[in-house]
Design a protein around this motif. Structure first.
Motif, PDB file in Angstrom:
ATOM      1  N   TYR A   1      54.486  47.550  28.048  1.00  0.00           N
ATOM      2  CA  TYR A   1      54.800  46.243  29.137  1.00  0.00           C
ATOM      3  C   TYR A   1      53.482  45.909  30.160  1.00  0.00           C
ATOM      4  N   THR A   2      52.529  44.263  29.749  1.00  0.00           N
ATOM      5  CA  THR A   2      51.698  43.994  30.870  1.00  0.00           C
ATOM      6  C   THR A   2      52.391  42.805  31.666  1.00  0.00           C
ATOM      7  N   PHE A   3      51.347  43.227  33.308  1.00  0.00           N
ATOM      8  CA  PHE A   3      51.985  41.804  34.155  1.00  0.00           C
ATOM      9  C   PHE A   3      51.484  41.820  35.160  1.00  0.00           C
ATOM     10  N   THR A   4      51.450  40.256  35.359  1.00  0.00           N
ATOM     11  CA  THR A   4      50.223  40.149  36.519  1.00  0.00           C
ATOM     12  C   THR A   4      51.225  40.259  37.939  1.00  0.00           C
ATOM     13  N   ASP A   5      50.432  41.358  39.112  1.00  0.00           N
ATOM     14  CA  ASP A   5      50.615  40.777  40.424  1.00  0.00           C
ATOM     15  C   ASP A   5      49.217  40.349  41.319  1.00  0.00           C
ATOM     16  N   ARG A   6      49.561  40.505  42.751  1.00  0.00           N
ATOM     17  CA  ARG A   6      49.287  39.904  43.971  1.00  0.00           C
ATOM     18  C   ARG A   6      48.826  41.599  44.647  1.00  0.00           C
ATOM     19  N   PRO A   7      48.975  42.675  44.540  1.00  0.00           N
ATOM     20  CA  PRO A   7      49.134  43.042  45.737  1.00  0.00           C
ATOM     21  C   PRO A   7      48.688  42.704  47.478  1.00  0.00           C
ATOM     22  N   ALA A   8      48.519  43.264  47.903  1.00  0.00           N
ATOM     23  CA  ALA A   8      48.186  42.822  49.343  1.00  0.00           C
ATOM     24  C   ALA A   8      46.800  43.949  49.531  1.00  0.00           C
ATOM     25  N   SER A   9      45.537  43.635  50.208  1.00  0.00           N
ATOM     26  CA  SER A   9      44.875  44.392  50.501  1.00  0.00           C
ATOM     27  C   SER A   9      44.707  45.182  51.347  1.00  0.00           C
ATOM     28  N   SER A  10      44.341  45.706  52.356  1.00  0.00           N
ATOM     29  CA  SER A  10      43.414  46.378  53.885  1.00  0.00           C
ATOM     30  C   SER A  10      44.037  45.828  54.332  1.00  0.00           C
TER      31      SER A  10
ATOM     32  N   THR B   1      45.886  39.573  54.122  1.00  0.00           N
ATOM     33  CA  THR B   1      45.072  37.766  54.233  1.00  0.00           C
ATOM     34  C   THR B   1      44.658  37.540  53.612  1.00  0.00           C
ATOM     35  N   LEU B   2      44.056  38.935  52.489  1.00  0.00           N
ATOM     36  CA  LEU B   2      43.282  38.972  51.267  1.00  0.00           C
ATOM     37  C   LEU B   2      43.962  40.188  49.967  1.00  0.00           C
ATOM     38  N   ARG B   3      44.307  39.202  48.799  1.00  0.00           N
ATOM     39  CA  ARG B   3      45.319  39.609  47.784  1.00  0.00           C
ATOM     40  C   ARG B   3      43.967  40.278  47.090  1.00  0.00           C
ATOM     41  N   PHE B   4      44.984  40.889  45.972  1.00  0.00           N
ATOM     42  CA  PHE B   4      43.561  41.003  44.593  1.00  0.00           C
ATOM     43  C   PHE B   4      44.509  40.660  43.206  1.00  0.00           C
ATOM     44  N   THR B   5      44.035  40.602  42.232  1.00  0.00           N
ATOM     45  CA  THR B   5      44.697  39.934  40.930  1.00  0.00           C
ATOM     46  C   THR B   5      44.957  40.952  40.121  1.00  0.00           C
ATOM     47  N   ALA B   6      45.973  41.709  39.631  1.00  0.00           N
ATOM     48  CA  ALA B   6      46.583  42.779  38.936  1.00  0.00           C
ATOM     49  C   ALA B   6      47.200  42.975  38.182  1.00  0.00           C
ATOM     50  N   GLN B   7      46.709  42.961  36.669  1.00  0.00           N
ATOM     51  CA  GLN B   7      46.642  43.213  35.983  1.00  0.00           C
ATOM     52  C   GLN B   7      47.497  44.477  34.941  1.00  0.00           C
ATOM     53  N   VAL B   8      48.109  44.742  35.031  1.00  0.00           N
ATOM     54  CA  VAL B   8      49.624  46.281  34.766  1.00  0.00           C
ATOM     55  C   VAL B   8      49.591  46.793  33.438  1.00  0.00           C
ATOM     56  N   HIS B   9      49.554  47.752  33.257  1.00  0.00           N
ATOM     57  CA  HIS B   9      49.751  48.262  31.524  1.00  0.00           C
ATOM     58  C   HIS B   9      50.721  48.865  31.877  1.00  0.00           C
ATOM     59  N   VAL B  10      51.807  48.699  31.631  1.00  0.00           N
ATOM     60  CA  VAL B  10      53.384  50.034  31.896  1.00  0.00           C
ATOM     61  C   VAL B  10      53.765  50.472  30.033  1.00  0.00           C
ATOM     62  N   THR B  11      53.745  51.659  30.211  1.00  0.00           N
ATOM     63  CA  THR B  11      54.571  52.520  28.744  1.00  0.00           C
ATOM     64  C   THR B  11      55.080  53.647  29.577  1.00  0.00           C
ATOM     65  N   TRP B  12      56.522  52.911  28.682  1.00  0.00           N
ATOM     66  CA  TRP B  12      57.900  53.409  29.093  1.00  0.00           C
ATOM     67  C   TRP B  12      58.616  53.708  27.930  1.00  0.00           C
ATOM     68  N   ARG B  13      59.270  54.773  28.176  1.00  0.00           N
ATOM     69  CA  ARG B  13      60.449  54.549  27.375  1.00  0.00           C
ATOM     70  C   ARG B  13      61.968  55.141  27.675  1.00  0.00           C
ATOM     71  N   ALA B  14      63.518  54.836  26.983  1.00  0.00           N
ATOM     72  CA  ALA B  14      64.548  55.865  27.718  1.00  0.00           C
ATOM     73  C   ALA B  14      64.476  56.547  28.193  1.00  0.00           C
TER      74      ALA B  14
ATOM     75  N   ARG C   1      43.774  47.161  36.362  1.00  0.00           N
ATOM     76  CA  ARG C   1      42.628  46.301  36.197  1.00  0.00           C
ATOM     77  C   ARG C   1      42.650  45.334  37.463  1.00  0.00           C
ATOM     78  N   LEU C   2      41.785  45.750  38.397  1.00  0.00           N
ATOM     79  CA  LEU C   2      41.820  44.607  39.014  1.00  0.00           C
ATOM     80  C   LEU C   2      40.946  43.684  39.411  1.00  0.00           C
ATOM     81  N   THR C   3      40.995  42.413  39.643  1.00  0.00           N
ATOM     82  CA  THR C   3      39.625  41.434  39.719  1.00  0.00           C
ATOM     83  C   THR C   3      40.170  40.344  41.178  1.00  0.00           C
ATOM     84  N   ILE C   4      39.243  39.578  40.984  1.00  0.00           N
ATOM     85  CA  ILE C   4      38.686  38.972  42.642  1.00  0.00           C
ATOM     86  C   ILE C   4      38.509  37.436  42.465  1.00  0.00           C
ATOM     87  N   ASP C   5      39.447  36.512  42.999  1.00  0.00           N
ATOM     88  CA  ASP C   5      39.023  35.430  42.511  1.00  0.00           C
ATOM     89  C   ASP C   5      38.204  34.614  43.762  1.00  0.00           C
ATOM     90  N   ASP C   6      37.269  33.097  43.786  1.00  0.00           N
ATOM     91  CA  ASP C   6      36.390  33.116  43.770  1.00  0.00           C
ATOM     92  C   ASP C   6      36.616  33.136  45.288  1.00  0.00           C
TER      93      ASP C   6
END
Length: 286
Positions: free
Chosen positions: A26-35, A38-51, A113-118
């Motif tokens: 599963y892949t989802f996008t999140d906006r975790p806060a930095s130190s 007021t400034l946040r990363f754009t994070a694409q999180v990849h998760v592999t799971w099982r029962a 994977r982290l990205t930073i918008d303009d």
């Protein structure tokens, strides 16, 4: 004799390798806060799971909830201007924590994977410049404070030196006063001649050398004559001493009476001015 022909036996199928449990990604996008909150990363999180052990396959959201807590905590110490370093720290935290179990699922692998918008990049640069400006201003203010403190210490030191010099001068003046008093008592006031000589020479003290005799324009014969007239055995000195001792023993009324008699005697000898001064000193009406 009968021969038995054995029936062929059905062989059991050979046991193969166990079938691995099914996994999902599963892949989802999140906006975790930095130190900086007021400034946040754009994070694409990849998760592999099982029962999980309960046998329930769970949902992607359950797997995401397990990973998201670790991502948020690791991102909270990252700087958006150091995106790569923050990404490395988050992935290291995930590797340390895996596998994760909960909510009926087990997460076996995850990475970010982290990205930073303009807009965030510009805001981070502006905040950095402001922090640098504040730091420079603080350095300037601290240096100014240090200069002021040094100047106050220097002024305080100068004031202490001035007070110390004044104290030393006062002590010197007291020693000189004591020495002068001792000199006057033991040398000058020992007899009238010394006192008279001192009074004559004291008038020209500013023209005297520190060591040596009287000034060049002083008349030595006059000085000698003055000193001889003021010798303790001189008649008028003896009479003056006797009168002084006599007057010291009189009462106030006796002193006034003596001055009145003396004024009349002076007036008889023709010194009207001195007589009037004596009458005035006695307090008698003219």
């Amino acid at each position: 004799m009968k021969r038995f022909i054995p029936w062929p036996r059905r062989s059991k199928p050979a046991d193969g390798p166990p079938t691995p449990p099914a996994t999902w990604t599963y892949t989802f996008t999140d906006r975790p806060a930095s130190s900086d909150q007021t400034l946040r990363f754009t994070a694409q999180v990849h998760v592999t799971w099982r029962a999980g052990q309960s046998g329930d396959t769970g949902t992607p959201d359950d797997a995401a909830r397990l990973v998201r807590d670790i991502v948020d905590e690791a991102a909270g110490s990252g700087d958006v201007l150091r995106r790569d370093a923050a990404e490395q720290d988050i992935n290291a935290a995930l590797r340390t924590a895996l596998p994760l179990s909960g909510y009926g699922v087990e997460v076996t692998h995850s990475y970010v994977r982290l990205t930073i918008d303009d807009a965030t990049q510009k805001a981070a640069l502006l905040a950095e410049r402001m922090r640098q400006g504040y730091a420079l201003e603080e350095i300037r203010r601290r240096r100014e404070q240090q200069r002021e403190d040094a100047q106050r210490r220097e002024e305080h030191t100068r004031e202490e030196d001035r007070l110390r010099r004044e104290y030393e001068l006062d002590a010197l003046a007291r020693r000189q006063a004591r020495a002068r008093s001792d000199f006057l008592r033991t040398e000058i006031l020992a007899n009238p001649a010394s006192a008279r000589l001192y009074s004559l020479l004291e008038r020209h003290t500013e023209h005297w050398p520190r060591l040596g005799g009287p000034p060049a324009d002083a008349s030595l014969p006059n000085l000698v004559r003055e000193v001889q007239e003021w010798q303790p055995q001189a008649r008028w000195v003896v009479v003056a001493q006797l009168l002084h001792d006599f007057v010291a023993g009189l009462t106030e009324e006796g002193r006034k009476e003596l001055l009145t008699i003396l004024a009349k005697a002076v007036k008889v000898h023709g010194d009207e001015k001195t007589a009037q001064a004596l009458i005035k000193a006695a307090g008698e009406p003219e």
